[in-house]
Design an enzyme around this catalytic site. Structure first.
Site, PDB file in Angstrom:
ATOM      1  N   GLN A  21       0.889  -1.150   0.000  1.00  0.00           N
ATOM      2  CA  GLN A  21       0.000   0.000   0.000  1.00  0.00           C
ATOM      3  C   GLN A  21       0.928   1.200   0.000  1.00  0.00           C
ATOM      4  O   GLN A  21       1.922   1.201   0.717  1.00  0.00           O
ATOM      5  CB  GLN A  21      -0.864  -0.007   1.263  1.00  0.00           C
ATOM      6  CG  GLN A  21      -2.062   0.898   1.213  1.00  0.00           C
ATOM      7  CD  GLN A  21      -3.282   0.206   0.590  1.00  0.00           C
ATOM      8  OE1 GLN A  21      -3.839  -0.696   1.160  1.00  0.00           O
ATOM      9  NE2 GLN A  21      -3.678   0.650  -0.589  1.00  0.00           N
ATOM     10  N   THR A  74      -1.043  -2.887   7.045  1.00  0.00           N
ATOM     11  CA  THR A  74      -1.060  -4.343   7.000  1.00  0.00           C
ATOM     12  C   THR A  74      -1.900  -4.776   5.801  1.00  0.00           C
ATOM     13  O   THR A  74      -2.875  -5.491   5.933  1.00  0.00           O
ATOM     14  CB  THR A  74      -1.558  -4.916   8.341  1.00  0.00           C
ATOM     15  OG1 THR A  74      -0.668  -4.452   9.362  1.00  0.00           O
ATOM     16  CG2 THR A  74      -1.535  -6.435   8.372  1.00  0.00           C
ATOM     17  N   HIS A  75      -1.555  -4.225   4.655  1.00  0.00           N
ATOM     18  CA  HIS A  75      -2.234  -4.581   3.410  1.00  0.00           C
ATOM     19  C   HIS A  75      -1.190  -5.139   2.449  1.00  0.00           C
ATOM     20  O   HIS A  75      -0.889  -4.529   1.432  1.00  0.00           O
ATOM     21  CB  HIS A  75      -2.945  -3.366   2.807  1.00  0.00           C
ATOM     22  CG  HIS A  75      -3.947  -2.730   3.715  1.00  0.00           C
ATOM     23  ND1 HIS A  75      -4.448  -1.464   3.518  1.00  0.00           N
ATOM     24  CD2 HIS A  75      -4.554  -3.189   4.839  1.00  0.00           C
ATOM     25  CE1 HIS A  75      -5.313  -1.173   4.487  1.00  0.00           C
ATOM     26  NE2 HIS A  75      -5.390  -2.199   5.302  1.00  0.00           N
ATOM     27  N   ASN A  76      -0.613  -6.269   2.813  1.00  0.00           N
ATOM     28  CA  ASN A  76       0.359  -6.937   1.941  1.00  0.00           C
ATOM     29  C   ASN A  76      -0.423  -7.825   0.980  1.00  0.00           C
ATOM     30  O   ASN A  76      -1.373  -8.489   1.400  1.00  0.00           O
ATOM     31  CB  ASN A  76       1.313  -7.811   2.761  1.00  0.00           C
ATOM     32  CG  ASN A  76       1.799  -7.124   4.032  1.00  0.00           C
ATOM     33  OD1 ASN A  76       1.035  -6.987   4.983  1.00  0.00           O
ATOM     34  ND2 ASN A  76       3.032  -6.711   4.062  1.00  0.00           N
TER      35      ASN A  76
END
Lengths: 573, 255
Positions: free
Chosen positions: A334, A502-504
């Site tokens: 992100q 935490t947008h992997n």
């Protein structure tokens, strides 16, 4: 020697949103499911003392124990990857509900443009618009095809949102089941400023319930109390939709679902064409078990999904030099960093109050909603003001020239504690040939298996995006009646230390071509027809949005695919 | 387990919770199929307070204020250094009065101090800044050696321990550590400083249960309300709402 257990129709690895949704859908259809979760069980009783910033936000109570497993990181292939020894840039969930427990609940369907990003970009700007090494591709599914599955997730979770949504985002066949969240003064300032500039603000769709809601499964939940402890925390009210208060109890009530916690899957057993089950370690005893199954579903976070394929030697590992193989490709993230802070000398806001998904946003500069002809980047960002509850350890608001400690620092942080509103961009992350996941050659986890190695950096695409979006955040903030505004418009190298998102995404991407994707549009693995892999690991790129909505829709799609497969067998496409 | 009497409170604990939180959320089942359970352990504000134990002179003592990890010198140095990072002023107490050095001591004795949930496997290599903490040192080792080094450095430069030099001199020492402007054989000075600063702010603002933020005075300075159960009635308000903060202790039902 592993103890061999009786065969079951379906085994699911990971009991977060994806595992929970699939377990509920299959067990409701009468199919027996075993769900394997490496962490502990959870329910809302665990959260009586959840309003604890130190324990949950600063000490990562709900997150994966890094002493047992982490990822190794390097910016480029020339560097030696080193383990992420402590948390920073992103947080890994653990235990029942997974990352679905500690999320904020911001719910955005990806744009129609996202699913056909390659075709639509070429159609509007020509092939030359796509920079060398940017590996964007169509997802093998369209927004219209995925639409019914978004609806299913929304009805299950009770997503709260406006009845009328702007025309520059994907059309909805069914309105949100509950009304929008309440509007704080900051949200009103943002919306009025955005409207004045001709943009199209709307209240962020929320999985923090705005009102009492009973879902189609009969699960009834109470509304959000705006307590300000959402992201990194569990919700003691059950107001924030998470797997533990929605889909998992439904699965359990069918009598067809067996949950096994503290069980860490270490291997997919297969013959190169089909899987026959999984091997797992019961962590409290160290005993090893084999669970045979007709269908194996990987429902972990992307690192787990990719790692299990690679360590089990299932599928072809991606090689960035030759661009052959697919497992591990298109890792994306992100692109945050574009923002403007608005300082108010004349008033204070109730910023300790809030909810994870409380806020307003615009998509006028997201996806391809604006002309990129003269811009040096693709895609864009959702621009927003959020009020998630600002807690004092991790939030120290000061103007840029303030010292980092001492009397002036103290004065400035206390003065500004309730005086700063931030307009931020949540930028899309485009994949790159050299951004990928593989196995680290050196570092091992607690089971002696290699750590996942991440190779990732920000590119010119990302820096240009941030520069452009930051100007838009400033234009809005400047209309919000603040005493002064401060823009943040540059990012440099990707750094794993500061928390970002935490947008992997990526690593087991979906697509229409078996050569360049791992799964088809039922999330069925090309190389093993009875293996389904679902999660943000399926995203060929990441949009300018939070990912859970699209993950949820893909999980419902997977559940349908598994049922079709159990009926007929073979490839579903 | 749907609730077939939607207007009836689930049980006594729920009734107490609704009173407690002051919200009008009706009598619905909380938490869906897992039933109404919120607030079961919440303190009942309406119930008469249990009579307090007779006041004695010892009541003002905080028996939690004792050392779990530091030696006396390290504790006093930590207290003096933290006070410079977050000093007492006309806005309110500084780190010393807030018990920050006790907080840090207790944290160093905890799982956090021994990095028990961090990946500490070798090998260790020199890292790029983008790769984060890559030292063999555990937090408690870094903090203890860093505090010793603050003293050592003061003794060399000012011929006095850190706690005895003037505040401006203390600031100069801290600045030297912060900017890695000094050569210390044993301690990566700026790593120590960054961690110590972080611990200091945690000690100012963490729930008082951890030994700092004494009497919630850190929160009060910022008008941070601590942990309330609900802001539903305030979230739309234009004006700033000041609330007496609550700590986790206020939410505990004591046996």
């Amino acid at each position: 020697m592993a103890t061999k257990l009786p065969k079951v129709p379906v085994v699911i690895v990971g009991m977060g949103w994806v595992g929970g949704i699939i377990a509920a859908e299959l067990s409701k259809a009468g199919i027996s499911v075993v769900g394997i979760e490496r962490g502990k069980s959870r329910d809302t009783q665990d959260y009586y003392h959840v309003h604890d910033e130190l324990r949950y936000a600063a000490r990562y109570e709900l997150m994966q124990d890094l002493s047992k497993e982490t990822v190794a990181f390097r910016n480029t292939m020339k560097m030696r990857a080193l383990p992420m020894r402590t948390y920073g840039s992103f947080l890994l969930g653990d235990g029942l509900g997974g990352a679905g427990v500690h999320w904020n609940g911001q719910y955005y369907r990806f744009l129609p443009y996202d699913f056909e990003i390659y075709s639509k970009t070429v159609e509007r700007y020509g092939k030359k618009k796509i920079p060398e090494n940017m590996t964007i591709r169509d997802w093998g599914i369209t927004y219209e095809q995925l639409e019914p599955y978004f609806v299913k997730y929304e009805q299950m979770a009770g997503i709260s949102g406006e009845k009328e949504i702007p025309s520059n985002i994907g059309a909805m066949s069914t309105p949100f089941p509950t009304g929008p969240m309440k509007k704080s003064p900051g949200m009103k300032l943002f919306e009025n400023a955005a409207k004045k500039l001709g943009y199209h603000p709307y209240v962020i769709p929320s999985a923090n319930l705005s009102e009492v809601y009973k879902n189609p499964d009969g699960v009834e939940r109470a509304p959000c109390q705006y307590c300000g402890y959402c992201e990194r925390f569990g919700c003691e009210y059950g107001a924030k939709a998470d797997p533990v208060v929605t889909v998992l109890p439904v699965a359990k009530n069918t009598g067809k679902f067996e949950l096994r916690t503290h069980s860490n899957v270490t291997k997919i057993i297969h013959d190169g064409k089909k899987a026959t089950g999984v091997t797992y370690v019961h962590t409290p005893t160290g005993e090893e078990y084999t669970q045979p199954a007709d269908v194996v579903i990987l429902a972990g976070y992307l690192f787990t999904n990719v790692k299990l394929l690679l360590t089990s030697k299932l599928g072809e590992p991606y090689d960035p030099q030759t661009e052959k193989g697919s497992v591990g490709r298109n890792y994306a993230y992100q692109v945050n960093g574009a923002s403007t802070s608005a300082f108010y000398e004349d008033r204070e806001f109730n910023l300790a109050m809030g909810a994870g998904a409380l806020g307003s946003s615009i998509d006028d500069f997201n996806g391809d909603n604006f002309d990129h002809s003269d811009l040096n980047f693709l895609h864009g960002a959702n621009i927003r003001f959020t009020q998630t509850g600002l807690r004092p350890i991790q939030y120290q608001p000061v103007p840029a020239d303030t010292p980092k400690w001492g009397a002036e620092f103290k004065k400035a942080t206390i003065h500004n504690a309730n005086r700063v509103l931030s307009v931020t961009g949540q930028g899309a992350s485009m994949p790159n040939r050299y951004h990928y996941l593989d196995l680290d050659p050196e570092y091992k986890d607690a089971f002696g298996m290699p750590l996942i190695r991440m190779t990732f950096d920000f590119e010119d695409q990302d820096r240009e995006l941030v520069k452009f979006i930051a100007q838009k955040t400033k234009a809005i903030a400047d209309e919000m009646g603040a005493t002064k505004t401060e823009i943040h418009d540059s990012i440099k190298q990707y750094n794993i230390v500061p928390y970002q998102s935490t947008h992997n995404t990526g690593g087991t991407i979906m697509g229409a071509d078996p050569k360049t994707s791992v799964v088809n549009n039922y999330l069925q693995m090309w190389d093993a027809e009875n293996v389904f892999i679902c999660g943000a690991s399926n995203f060929p790129h990441n949009s300018g949005y939070n990912p859970t909505s699209t993950v949820g829709a893909l999980a419902y799609r997977t559940a349908e695919g598994v049922q079709k497969y159990l009926d007929k067998g073979g490839s579903l496409v | 387990m749907a609730n077939d009497k939607p207007n009836q409170p689930q049980d006594e604990s729920r009734r107490r919770f609704l009173k407690y939180s002051g919200t009008a959320i009706g009598g619905v089942v909380l938490g869906g199929v897992i039933g109404g359970l919120v607030g079961a352990n919440l303190k009942d504000k309406d119930k008469e307070e249990t009579p307090a134990a007779p006041q004695t002179a010892t009541d003002n003592k905080d028996y939690n204020q004792a050392l779990m990890f530091f030696n006396q010198d390290q504790f006093l140095t930590a207290e003096a250094a933290a006070e410079r990072l977050f000093p007492k002023d006309d806005l309110g107490p500084g780190a010393k009065e807030l018990g920050v050095a006790f907080f840090i001591d207790h944290q160093m004795a905890s799982a956090f101090g021994t990095n028990s949930r961090d990946y500490m496997q070798p090998p260790y290599y020199k890292a790029e800044a983008t790769q984060g903490y890559q030292l063999v040192f555990k937090r408690r080792e870094l903090i203890a050696l860093g505090l010793d080094a603050l003293n050592g450095y003061s003794n060399t430069k000012y011929k006095k321990p850190f706690v005895e030099i003037a505040p401006e001199e203390q600031d100069a020492v801290l600045t030297a550590f912060e900017s890695n402007d000094i050569e210390l054989k044993d301690v990566p000075a700026s790593n120590f400083f960054a961690m110590f600063l972080n611990l200091t702010l945690e000690g100012v603002y963490a729930d008082p249960l951890y030994g700092g933020n004494k009497n919630m005075a850190g929160w009060k300075m910022r008008n941070f309300p601590g942990n309330q159960m609900s802001y539903t009635e305030y979230i739309e308000k234009e004006e700033f709402v000041k609330l007496e903060p609550m700590s986790l202790h206020d939410h505990l039902e004591l046996g």
